[in-house]
Design a protein around this motif. Structure first.
Motif, PDB file in Angstrom:
ATOM      1  N   THR A   1      -4.021  -7.687  -2.998  1.00  0.00           N
ATOM      2  CA  THR A   1      -3.272  -6.999  -4.043  1.00  0.00           C
ATOM      3  C   THR A   1      -3.101  -5.555  -3.597  1.00  0.00           C
ATOM      4  OG1 THR A   1      -4.177  -8.400  -5.799  1.00  0.00           O
ATOM      5  CG2 THR A   1      -3.232  -6.300  -6.466  1.00  0.00           C
TER       6      THR A   1
ATOM      7  N   THR B   1       2.601  -2.539  -8.354  1.00  0.00           N
ATOM      8  CA  THR B   1       1.571  -3.469  -7.890  1.00  0.00           C
ATOM      9  C   THR B   1       2.249  -4.686  -7.277  1.00  0.00           C
ATOM     10  OG1 THR B   1       0.065  -2.767  -9.654  1.00  0.00           O
ATOM     11  CG2 THR B   1      -0.454  -4.824  -8.558  1.00  0.00           C
ATOM     12  N   GLU B   2       1.712  -5.156  -6.185  1.00  0.00           N
ATOM     13  CA  GLU B   2       2.266  -6.316  -5.490  1.00  0.00           C
ATOM     14  C   GLU B   2       1.138  -7.154  -4.911  1.00  0.00           C
ATOM     15  OE1 GLU B   2       4.459  -8.787  -4.999  1.00  0.00           O
ATOM     16  OE2 GLU B   2       6.055  -7.349  -4.501  1.00  0.00           O
ATOM     17  N   SER B   3       1.288  -8.468  -4.989  1.00  0.00           N
ATOM     18  CA  SER B   3       0.323  -9.379  -4.372  1.00  0.00           C
ATOM     19  C   SER B   3       1.015 -10.147  -3.260  1.00  0.00           C
ATOM     20  CB  SER B   3      -0.239 -10.356  -5.409  1.00  0.00           C
ATOM     21  OG  SER B   3      -0.980  -9.665  -6.391  1.00  0.00           O
TER      22      SER B   3
ATOM     23  N   ILE C   1      -5.121  -1.202  -0.988  1.00  0.00           N
ATOM     24  CA  ILE C   1      -5.046  -2.642  -0.745  1.00  0.00           C
ATOM     25  C   ILE C   1      -6.427  -3.251  -0.936  1.00  0.00           C
ATOM     26  CG2 ILE C   1      -4.528  -4.423   0.966  1.00  0.00           C
ATOM     27  CD1 ILE C   1      -2.667  -2.256   2.271  1.00  0.00           C
ATOM     28  N   THR C   2      -6.508  -4.215  -1.830  1.00  0.00           N
ATOM     29  CA  THR C   2      -7.764  -4.920  -2.089  1.00  0.00           C
ATOM     30  C   THR C   2      -7.647  -6.351  -1.601  1.00  0.00           C
ATOM     31  OG1 THR C   2      -8.228  -3.573  -4.050  1.00  0.00           O
ATOM     32  CG2 THR C   2      -9.401  -5.660  -3.862  1.00  0.00           C
TER      33      THR C   2
ATOM     34  N   LYS D   1      -1.530  -1.630  -4.438  1.00  0.00           N
ATOM     35  CA  LYS D   1      -1.086  -0.696  -5.473  1.00  0.00           C
ATOM     36  C   LYS D   1      -0.510   0.553  -4.824  1.00  0.00           C
ATOM     37  CE  LYS D   1      -4.595  -1.981  -8.922  1.00  0.00           C
ATOM     38  NZ  LYS D   1      -5.719  -1.461  -9.742  1.00  0.00           N
TER      39      LYS D   1
ATOM     40  N   THR E   1      -8.446 -10.102  -1.613  1.00  0.00           N
ATOM     41  CA  THR E   1      -8.938 -11.071  -2.588  1.00  0.00           C
ATOM     42  C   THR E   1      -9.423 -12.361  -1.935  1.00  0.00           C
ATOM     43  OG1 THR E   1      -6.653 -11.847  -2.955  1.00  0.00           O
ATOM     44  CG2 THR E   1      -7.500 -10.145  -4.442  1.00  0.00           C
TER      45      THR E   1
ATOM     46  N   THR F   1       5.378 -11.372   0.459  1.00  0.00           N
ATOM     47  CA  THR F   1       5.229 -10.898  -0.912  1.00  0.00           C
ATOM     48  C   THR F   1       6.314 -11.580  -1.743  1.00  0.00           C
ATOM     49  OG1 THR F   1       6.720  -8.993  -0.680  1.00  0.00           O
ATOM     50  CG2 THR F   1       4.395  -8.662  -0.073  1.00  0.00           C
TER      51      THR F   1
ATOM     52  N   SER G   1      -5.370 -12.814   1.648  1.00  0.00           N
ATOM     53  CA  SER G   1      -4.661 -12.613   0.381  1.00  0.00           C
ATOM     54  C   SER G   1      -5.052 -11.239  -0.147  1.00  0.00           C
ATOM     55  CB  SER G   1      -5.035 -13.700  -0.634  1.00  0.00           C
ATOM     56  OG  SER G   1      -4.712 -14.989  -0.132  1.00  0.00           O
TER      57      SER G   1
END
Length: 214
Positions: free
Chosen positions: A47, A59-61, A182-183, A49, A185, A75, A45
């Motif tokens: 997030t 921003t998109e998750s 990209i982070t 930017k 999560t 997405t 998963s």
């Protein structure tokens, strides 16, 4: 003349340090790729930017499920399947599926985890100075494309020191001020995903328009 000789000496003395940096950075990448291979497949998963001139443009998750070079990316606006050769992208707003055979550069833009099996060719590496990220100890690795024809110019990666899981990826496109961050999560290793998961199933989208771009 003395200044020139001094500059050459400094350059020569720095070569062993650069070589060591390259070796250490590659060792981290090798262990990261090996951890991915041992996991069999993973679900991540994230997030993402899009940043331009220091400002967040979007921003998109979403989630991405990976099995070697295959992936399923979801997405809010798009679902993309890639089975290793063919890519299907479903756009929910248009109820449309685009079919293509992506190039390596195109895959790197869609699936940043391609570095897990592509980094050994076309990149130089070095260690960065970042040592922690979101409360976790990390190793920063900076990859720079050696082929100037590549769309991607550099990639910055934060890898967890204890598990060798990628926690953060920064992608810089060549000749552009914009970048993608990209982070991660959540990172869930799984023994295996069935291959059919990574191919478009017409039965699930019976009314979608098919656009073949191959």
């Amino acid at each position: 003349m003395k200044k020139y000789i001094f500059s050459v000496l400094i350059a020569l003395l720095s070569l062993p340090v650069a070589a060591q940096q390259q070796s250490q950075a590659k060792a981290v990448l090798d262990k990261t790729a090996e951890a991915f291979r041992k996991a069999g497949s993973v679900k991540i998963s994230f997030t993402a930017k899009s940043i331009s001139n220091g400002k967040v443009e979007g921003t998109e998750s979403g989630t991405i499920q990976l099995k070697r070079e295959k992936f399923l990316l979801k997405t809010s606006e798009m679902t993309t399947w890639f089975d290793g050769q063919t890519q299907w992208s479903y756009l929910s707003r248009n109820d449309e599926v685009n079919i293509s055979s992506p190039t390596k550069d195109e895959l790197q833009q869609i699936n940043p985890y391609t570095f897990l099996y592509m980094y050994q060719k076309g990149f130089s590496y070095k260690l960065g100075s970042v040592s922690s990220f979101r409360g976790k100890a990390v190793t920063e690795v900076i990859l720079t494309a050696t082929d100037r024809k590549m769309d991607l110019s550099s990639l910055i990666l934060y890898v967890a020191k204890d598990t060798y899981e990628p926690l953060y990826i920064l992608l810089q496109q060549r000749g552009q001020s914009a970048r993608s961050e990209i982070t991660v999560t959540d990172y869930q290793p799984r023994q295996n995903y069935p291959d059919h998961l990574f191919a478009f199933d017409r039965k699930q989208y019976p009314n979608a328009e098919i656009v073949d771009l191959r």
